[in-house]
Enzyme design. Structure first.
Site, mmCIF file in Angstrom:
data_model
loop_
_atom_site.group_PDB
_atom_site.id
_atom_site.type_symbol
_atom_site.label_atom_id
_atom_site.label_comp_id
_atom_site.label_asym_id
_atom_site.label_seq_id
_atom_site.Cartn_x
_atom_site.Cartn_y
_atom_site.Cartn_z
ATOM 1 N N ALA A 271 -0.150 7.688 -1.136
ATOM 2 C CA ALA A 271 -0.055 8.696 -2.161
ATOM 3 C C ALA A 271 0.852 8.448 -3.346
ATOM 4 C CB ALA A 271 -0.090 9.994 -1.562
ATOM 5 N N HIS B 24 0.315 6.987 -6.782
ATOM 6 C CA HIS B 24 -0.201 7.877 -7.924
ATOM 7 C C HIS B 24 1.193 8.759 -8.719
ATOM 8 C CE1 HIS B 24 -3.672 6.691 -5.964
ATOM 9 N NE2 HIS B 24 -3.359 7.230 -5.060
ATOM 10 N N LEU C 106 -6.908 0.587 1.008
ATOM 11 C CA LEU C 106 -7.901 0.600 1.767
ATOM 12 C C LEU C 106 -9.252 0.915 1.279
ATOM 13 C CD1 LEU C 106 -6.169 2.223 4.478
ATOM 14 C CD2 LEU C 106 -7.305 -0.071 5.019
ATOM 15 N N SER C 107 -9.268 2.367 0.496
ATOM 16 C CA SER C 107 -10.289 2.796 -0.381
ATOM 17 C C SER C 107 -10.301 2.126 -1.738
ATOM 18 C CB SER C 107 -10.321 4.418 -0.226
ATOM 19 O OG SER C 107 -8.884 4.897 -0.960
ATOM 20 N N ASN D 45 1.010 -1.208 -0.006
ATOM 21 C CA ASN D 45 0.092 0.066 0.187
ATOM 22 C C ASN D 45 1.182 1.176 -0.306
ATOM 23 O OD1 ASN D 45 -1.696 2.226 0.342
ATOM 24 N ND2 ASN D 45 -3.097 1.043 1.951
ATOM 25 N N ASP E 74 10.118 1.222 -10.460
ATOM 26 C CA ASP E 74 11.296 0.730 -11.018
ATOM 27 C C ASP E 74 11.660 -0.154 -10.088
ATOM 28 O OD1 ASP E 74 11.064 2.263 -13.568
ATOM 29 O OD2 ASP E 74 12.422 3.811 -12.826
HETATM 30 O O1 CA2 Z 1 -6.882 3.962 -0.002
HETATM 31 C C1 CA2 Z 1 -5.539 3.637 0.536
HETATM 32 O O2 CA2 Z 1 -5.197 2.874 1.248
HETATM 33 C C2 CA2 Z 1 -4.640 4.833 -0.281
HETATM 34 O O3 CA2 Z 1 -3.473 4.134 -0.245
HETATM 35 C C3 CA2 Z 1 -4.507 5.737 0.945
HETATM 36 C C4 CA2 Z 1 -3.435 7.053 0.855
HETATM 37 C C5 CA2 Z 1 -4.025 7.680 -0.531
HETATM 38 O O4 CA2 Z 1 -3.219 8.769 -0.895
HETATM 39 C C6 CA2 Z 1 -4.089 6.736 -1.519
HETATM 40 O O5 CA2 Z 1 -4.734 7.504 -2.685
HETATM 41 C C7 CA2 Z 1 -5.152 5.731 -1.265
HETATM 42 C C8 CA2 Z 1 -3.417 8.061 1.879
HETATM 43 C C9 CA2 Z 1 -3.314 7.137 3.359
HETATM 44 C C10 CA2 Z 1 -3.462 8.402 4.255
HETATM 45 O O6 CA2 Z 1 -3.964 7.609 5.534
HETATM 46 C C11 CA2 Z 1 -4.517 8.566 6.452
HETATM 47 C C12 CA2 Z 1 -4.922 7.767 7.441
HETATM 48 C C13 CA2 Z 1 -5.619 8.422 8.397
HETATM 49 C C14 CA2 Z 1 -5.583 9.809 8.431
HETATM 50 C C15 CA2 Z 1 -4.985 10.486 7.284
HETATM 51 C C16 CA2 Z 1 -4.399 9.605 6.383
#
Ligand code: CA2
Length: 147
Positions: free
Chosen positions: A77, A80, A101-102, A74, A87
């Site tokens: 960010a 992206h 997760l999302s 995972n 690489d």
């Molecule tokens: O959905 C996911 O697992 C992501 O990898 C989570 C990243 C996001 O930038 C990806 O687009 C999708 C962000 C992780 C941030 O996690 C937080 C958790 C709690 C509070 C704030 C941020």
């Protein structure tokens, strides 16, 4: 014994403490505990790590070669944006599952691009914390059968 590394990228250390409406209330420690229980059932060795630094993630991926048979990533960010992570995965040739997760495809346009997906054997997203154990089962099966 088969060894699998689950690697987490930036801000995932905050899980369960902020933005629960997006990322849920489960902490990364909770997820690690769930994964350790599933790994034991599957009979695989598990390593679990998190870093907020792109270079540190690249180093962990390099070190996976010869140490771990599979990688679940995972990349947060960096998914992206990071050609460096893409690489690193290509160079190690360690089979990799991209995990989120999302459901990144149901979110902002900039989350629809993934550099990791290009070099991954598969992608799991949108199932919250449960995705981690799904990915572990998928990777164990992939390493055993090639499926
Ligand atoms: O959905 C996911 O697992 C992501 O990898 C989570 C990243 C996001 O930038 C990806 O687009 C999708 C962000 C992780 C941030 O996690 C937080 C958790 C709690 C509070 C704030 C941020």
């Amino acid at each position: 014994m088969t060894s699998i590394l689950i690697l987490n990228g930036p801000n995932l250390n905050l899980l369960g403490t902020r933005q629960p409406e997006v990322y849920g209330t489960t902490t990364l420690g909770d997820i690690e505990a769930q994964c350790r229980a599933v790994a034991e059932d599957l009979g695989v060795t598990l390593a679990f790590a998190q870093s907020n630094a792109e270079g540190a993630l690249v180093n962990r991926i390099h070190d996976a070669r010869g140490t771990h048979h599979g990688l679940i990533l995972n990349a947060g960010a960096y998914t992206h944006t990071s050609i460096a992570l893409m690489d690193a995965i290509s160079s190690t040739e360690v089979p990799t599952i991209e995990l989120h997760l999302s459901n990144i495809h149901a979110r902002e346009d900039f989350r629809h691009t993934s550099y990791i997906a290009r070099v991954a054997v598969g992608v799991i997203c949108g199932f919250g914390a449960h995705g981690y154990t799904l990915a572990l089962q998928a990777m164990a099966r992939h390493l055993e059968t090639g499926a």
